[in-house]
Design an enzyme around this catalytic site. Structure first.
Site: not given
Length: 161
Positions: A24, A84, A87-88, A94, A96, A98, A125, A132
């Site tokens: 990614y 560090e 990742y999902v 979407g 929830g 993360g 990103n 965030y």
């Protein structure tokens, strides 16, 4: 959906998620870590772990992860958490997960009296930056990130330098 501390059985899934994250982030060949590296860091045979992980699980499958370690602030005098990697899997975003992973780390900070939860985000990103910021995280734009590795690290760290 469940957020829980990782177990040794999760190491293969965590490593796969790290590889997916590298893809990614447009660095698919950059992951040198092995299952043995993760096992040693997260679940050492002796001593205290230096690294920790939580996983997001849906129907028994690990679909997300947060890998972190402790930091120390000389200004606050207490530890914090450095995230560090978070990742999902794209198809689970979407949902929830993360947010729940971050909330788990924030709760760890609150419970232990840590003053900071910090991480890096690539400037391109946009989805992550927006996510965030929506949680109240504030970019630290006044700082420049430095890294030393490879020949520069070997040269500076050589005996007698």
């Amino acid at each position: 959906m469940t957020i829980r501390e990782a177990t040794p059985d999760d190491v293969p899934a965590i490593l796969q998620l790290v590889r997916d994250l590298a893809t990614y982030e447009k660095e698919p060949d950059a992951v040198l870590a092995t299952e043995a590296h993760f096992t040693t860091a997260l679940f050492p045979e002796t001593g205290t772990p230096t690294t920790f992980a939580h996983v997001a699980e849906v129907d028994g499958e690990v679909v997300g992860m947060a890998v972190w370690y402790l930091t120390f602030s000389t200004w606050t005098g207490v530890n914090g958490i450095w995230l560090e990697d978070l990742y999902v899997q794209p198809e689970r975003r979407g949902s929830g997960l993360g947010r729940d992973l971050l909330a788990t780390l924030a709760a760890t900070c609150v419970e232990r009296g840590y003053q900071r939860l910090e991480w890096w985000v690539l400037n391109w990103n946009e989805p992550s930056l927006g996510f965030y910021k929506s949680l109240g995280a504030v970019p630290q734009d006044e700082w420049s990130v430095f890294r030393m590795d490879g020949d520069a690290l070997s040269s500076l760290g050589a005996p007698g330098t």
